[in-house]
Design a protein around this motif. Sequence first.
Motif, PDB file in Angstrom:
ATOM      1  N   SER A 434     105.547 -52.974  81.830  1.00 12.27           N
ATOM      2  CA  SER A 434     105.639 -52.098  80.584  1.00 12.27           C
ATOM      3  C   SER A 434     106.744 -51.516  80.750  1.00 12.27           C
ATOM      4  O   SER A 434     107.614 -51.263  81.373  1.00 12.27           O
ATOM      5  N   LEU A 435     106.982 -50.833  79.357  1.00 11.17           N
ATOM      6  CA  LEU A 435     108.198 -50.129  79.106  1.00 11.17           C
ATOM      7  C   LEU A 435     108.242 -49.008  79.883  1.00 11.17           C
ATOM      8  O   LEU A 435     107.319 -47.816  79.894  1.00 11.17           O
ATOM      9  N   MET A 436     109.307 -48.619  80.626  1.00 13.90           N
ATOM     10  CA  MET A 436     109.529 -47.284  81.367  1.00 13.90           C
ATOM     11  C   MET A 436     109.733 -46.179  80.354  1.00 13.90           C
ATOM     12  O   MET A 436     110.817 -46.555  79.574  1.00 13.90           O
ATOM     13  N   GLU A 437     109.349 -45.170  80.781  1.00 18.12           N
ATOM     14  CA  GLU A 437     109.560 -43.866  79.804  1.00 18.12           C
ATOM     15  C   GLU A 437     110.445 -42.934  80.376  1.00 18.12           C
ATOM     16  O   GLU A 437     110.462 -42.740  81.618  1.00 18.12           O
ATOM     17  N   PHE A 438     111.278 -42.343  79.766  1.00 18.79           N
ATOM     18  CA  PHE A 438     112.316 -41.338  80.023  1.00 18.79           C
ATOM     19  C   PHE A 438     112.127 -40.074  79.053  1.00 18.79           C
ATOM     20  O   PHE A 438     111.727 -40.216  77.925  1.00 18.79           O
ATOM     21  N   SER A 439     112.145 -38.774  79.460  1.00 15.05           N
ATOM     22  CA  SER A 439     112.050 -37.635  78.748  1.00 15.05           C
ATOM     23  C   SER A 439     113.353 -37.003  78.649  1.00 15.05           C
ATOM     24  O   SER A 439     114.200 -36.601  79.575  1.00 15.05           O
ATOM     25  N   PHE A 440     114.255 -37.118  77.401  1.00 16.93           N
ATOM     26  CA  PHE A 440     115.308 -36.651  77.022  1.00 16.93           C
ATOM     27  C   PHE A 440     114.936 -35.839  75.604  1.00 16.93           C
ATOM     28  O   PHE A 440     114.555 -36.237  74.769  1.00 16.93           O
ATOM     29  N   LEU A 445     110.798 -41.217  75.649  1.00 15.01           N
ATOM     30  CA  LEU A 445     111.519 -42.481  75.140  1.00 15.01           C
ATOM     31  C   LEU A 445     111.432 -43.639  75.792  1.00 15.01           C
ATOM     32  O   LEU A 445     111.347 -43.535  77.072  1.00 15.01           O
ATOM     33  N   SER A 446     111.411 -44.948  75.397  1.00 14.73           N
ATOM     34  CA  SER A 446     111.225 -46.021  75.824  1.00 14.73           C
ATOM     35  C   SER A 446     111.795 -47.259  74.987  1.00 14.73           C
ATOM     36  O   SER A 446     111.671 -46.955  73.900  1.00 14.73           O
ATOM     37  N   GLY A 447     112.099 -48.435  75.392  1.00 11.93           N
ATOM     38  CA  GLY A 447     112.428 -49.551  74.741  1.00 11.93           C
ATOM     39  C   GLY A 447     113.415 -49.121  73.705  1.00 11.93           C
ATOM     40  O   GLY A 447     114.465 -48.805  74.139  1.00 11.93           O
ATOM     41  N   ARG A 448     113.387 -49.611  72.676  1.00 13.27           N
ATOM     42  CA  ARG A 448     114.280 -49.506  71.518  1.00 13.27           C
ATOM     43  C   ARG A 448     114.466 -47.939  71.198  1.00 13.27           C
ATOM     44  O   ARG A 448     115.763 -47.633  70.796  1.00 13.27           O
ATOM     45  N   GLY A 449     113.581 -47.184  71.270  1.00 14.79           N
ATOM     46  CA  GLY A 449     113.756 -45.867  70.929  1.00 14.79           C
ATOM     47  C   GLY A 449     114.973 -45.138  71.913  1.00 14.79           C
ATOM     48  O   GLY A 449     115.520 -44.551  71.798  1.00 14.79           O
ATOM     49  N   ASP A 521     112.532 -64.169  84.598  1.00 14.82           N
ATOM     50  CA  ASP A 521     111.921 -65.535  84.041  1.00 14.82           C
ATOM     51  C   ASP A 521     110.774 -65.466  83.396  1.00 14.82           C
ATOM     52  O   ASP A 521     110.106 -66.657  83.300  1.00 14.82           O
ATOM     53  N   ASP A 522     110.313 -64.437  82.907  1.00 12.88           N
ATOM     54  CA  ASP A 522     109.012 -64.251  82.445  1.00 12.88           C
ATOM     55  C   ASP A 522     109.136 -64.403  80.669  1.00 12.88           C
ATOM     56  O   ASP A 522     109.642 -63.781  80.253  1.00 12.88           O
ATOM     57  N   GLU A 523     108.825 -65.626  80.206  1.00  9.42           N
ATOM     58  CA  GLU A 523     108.899 -65.828  78.601  1.00  9.42           C
ATOM     59  C   GLU A 523     108.007 -64.638  78.066  1.00  9.42           C
ATOM     60  O   GLU A 523     108.500 -64.425  77.021  1.00  9.42           O
ATOM     61  N   ASP A 524     106.926 -64.465  78.545  1.00  5.96           N
ATOM     62  CA  ASP A 524     106.062 -63.508  77.681  1.00  5.96           C
ATOM     63  C   ASP A 524     106.678 -62.034  77.626  1.00  5.96           C
ATOM     64  O   ASP A 524     106.630 -61.506  76.649  1.00  5.96           O
ATOM     65  N   ILE A 525     107.305 -61.754  78.724  1.00  2.00           N
ATOM     66  CA  ILE A 525     108.020 -60.525  78.568  1.00  2.00           C
ATOM     67  C   ILE A 525     109.363 -60.508  77.711  1.00  2.00           C
ATOM     68  O   ILE A 525     109.455 -59.432  76.980  1.00  2.00           O
ATOM     69  N   ALA A 526     110.035 -61.615  77.649  1.00  3.16           N
ATOM     70  CA  ALA A 526     111.178 -61.702  76.962  1.00  3.16           C
ATOM     71  C   ALA A 526     110.789 -61.517  75.446  1.00  3.16           C
ATOM     72  O   ALA A 526     111.476 -60.921  74.616  1.00  3.16           O
ATOM     73  N   THR A 527     109.617 -62.487  75.083  1.00  5.92           N
ATOM     74  CA  THR A 527     109.054 -62.391  73.852  1.00  5.92           C
ATOM     75  C   THR A 527     108.471 -61.006  73.315  1.00  5.92           C
ATOM     76  O   THR A 527     108.960 -60.455  72.281  1.00  5.92           O
ATOM     77  N   PHE A 528     108.184 -60.276  74.326  1.00 12.39           N
ATOM     78  CA  PHE A 528     107.730 -58.887  74.162  1.00 12.39           C
ATOM     79  C   PHE A 528     108.913 -58.066  73.881  1.00 12.39           C
ATOM     80  O   PHE A 528     108.759 -57.051  72.900  1.00 12.39           O
ATOM     81  N   LEU A 529     109.669 -57.929  74.374  1.00 13.79           N
ATOM     82  CA  LEU A 529     111.048 -57.335  74.282  1.00 13.79           C
ATOM     83  C   LEU A 529     111.916 -57.769  73.199  1.00 13.79           C
ATOM     84  O   LEU A 529     112.205 -56.842  72.113  1.00 13.79           O
ATOM     85  N   GLY A 531     110.385 -58.635  70.526  1.00 13.04           N
ATOM     86  CA  GLY A 531     109.523 -58.268  69.477  1.00 13.04           C
ATOM     87  C   GLY A 531     109.699 -56.576  69.013  1.00 13.04           C
ATOM     88  O   GLY A 531     109.622 -56.086  68.227  1.00 13.04           O
ATOM     89  N   GLN A 532     110.301 -55.862  70.436  1.00 11.95           N
ATOM     90  CA  GLN A 532     110.295 -54.368  70.330  1.00 11.95           C
ATOM     91  C   GLN A 532     111.481 -54.274  69.227  1.00 11.95           C
ATOM     92  O   GLN A 532     111.870 -52.975  68.729  1.00 11.95           O
ATOM     93  N   PHE A 533     112.406 -55.135  69.078  1.00 12.52           N
ATOM     94  CA  PHE A 533     113.630 -55.315  68.320  1.00 12.52           C
ATOM     95  C   PHE A 533     113.583 -55.984  66.868  1.00 12.52           C
ATOM     96  O   PHE A 533     114.577 -56.284  66.087  1.00 12.52           O
TER      97      PHE A 533
END
Length: 664
Positions: A434-440, A445-449, A521-529, A531-533
């Motif tokens: 899952s996307l790692m969250e940061f507090s700034f 914030l995570s992913g594209r944000g 090497d995980d195609e599903d994760i690559a597709t998910f990422l 999609g985030q953009f």
Amino acid sequence: MDLIKPTKEDVMQHLKYLRMLSHQYPNIQSASTEIINLQAILGLPKGTEHFMSDLHGEYEAFIHIRNSASGAIREKVDALYQNTVPAAERAELSTLIYYPKAKLQEISERNEDLSEWYKITLNRLMEICRLLGSKYTRSKVRKALPEDFAYIIDELINLSYDALNKQDYYANILSTIIDIDRADDFIIALCTTIKRLIVDRLHIVGDIFDRGPRADIVLDCLMEHHCVDIQWGNHDILWMGAATGSRTCVATVLNNSITYNNLEVIEGGYGISLRPLALFANEVYKDADISRFMPRTVAEGNYNRKDLMLGARMHKAIAIIQFKLEGQIIKRHPEYRMDDRMLLHRIDYEAGTIEIEGKRYPLTDCDFPTVDRDDPYALTEEEALLMRQLKSAFQHSEKLQRHVQFLYSKGSLYKCFNKNLLFHGCIPLNPDGSLMEFSFGGQTLSGRGLMDYADAVARRGYYAREGTPEKQYGKDFLWFLWCGRNSPLCGRKKIATFERLWVDDPSAWEEPKNAYYRYTDDEDIATFLLGQFGLGTPYSHIINGHMPVKAGAGESPIKAGGKLIVIDGGFCRAYQSTTGIAGYTLIYNSYGLRLCSHEPFAGLDNAIKLNKDILSTQVVFDRASSRIKVDETDAGEGIRELIADLKLLLAAYRLGVVSERHDK
């Protein structure tokens, strides 16, 4: 808005914009002509994109691969002349295109009469120009031509061979060029045109700086390129931070440069004097234990003991300053969650040990002459003065500032282009994917944000007004992007600089990577990422730098079922023993994606005198089912929008709500 038959309501809704557009297209004829032109452009093949990453100051290899377009120029030469011109002559012609000035000089030194060679070579270069220009509009080709010879080249590459008069015309132009001693200049102009036409856009996927000798030369070349974008790497962001006046980034740049005995770019490239650091180190560290701080010298280097001792003292001095300043940033920013990287107060001087992540390690030395045990992260007066001097030197290096402004104007943390996502480091992930969250800044914030926020704050670090909280926050954040825990450019839990200098136990040197690298090497994760953009098409890819591919050990740069391509293959000589090759580059043309792996470059002298190219292996791994047209690109989307707007303008003219002009 793709409107076939715009209504009056459509026109009236956009009337203000259409009146502005009418200044550029003042009548039905001009708007109609542009629609016809733009519609034709959509049917042309897409331009070639060239991807490079992790250049690390290796300017000779970079220049060669840029000039050769990763072998694409030699491919065109062979396509035209494989059956009619010997291989040695094709190699010489390719080298001439790569390095026209140097090659012309080398050829003239071994040939007294060049008139026949000029005729043959000029004809061949014109044929290559004609081939490359065939995929572009005449207008675009004309804009690519060197100003001095634009008219002549335009005439020659658009000649009709049907008429005898035209053939004579063609021959007379070339003969006259030779007779009036302009052949060399014309050859240089043609070679420049070929290199410009072969690649429509160059992408640099991070890490121009550090390790190799002259990142400044690489940047000078990039600033001359007709169309380039840059995705910042962790080493780039560090130098950008130093240019803003971040003392921590300045100290880290110097520590890295001294570690790899690479001060040429500091002093020779950017004119930054290290005399203040040398004087300080020789005075304060003259009796210090510096056995762990000797520079990593290259085998062919010619260094005396005095120089090496001075380098070691400078190294230790700036390293301790770096760790003090890092501690100050970490104190200012608890949201970085990096308290465990404040190590100076964890030293037990009596026992000669340090506590790191709950474990105690013996230190290789406990000689810290400037560290106050009661306030270990405070600079001494002498250190503070030194850093003021060094900060000023970085801020007042005109060339460095020019290069960093270029990095900001042409660069970003990531780029979405023609359905591909380009970034250097990683999109931080948790162990479960899952996307790692940061507090700034009061935000989660995570992913594209996260990437958008980091890009904006990085710009604030340079452009915010000096002395403001925004400026300080931005400068500190540039350092966080360089080495912060799981930052998108660092992608690690820590950088173990202190441990490598003061701890012998290799277990303390580990730099755990973010979970992103477990999922490459995980195609599903690559597709998910993707999609985030907003890149959910079957033809989208992540194009990634930063992680050297161990090709020698059988690792593939093509990952996640072809969704993720890593193009860091060891451009930098320091990494080639690990990767087994000397870098990957990527070509994306109208036929699909082609990955190129390169052997080490033997140097410019060999390339010019012996026509030695970089030995490259090419793999076409994503071939388009049909030739990709401009219509399918980002540029095509913009063209379709303009066509729709021009159709609206035509309707406005015909309805009489916008008046035509026929200015003479």
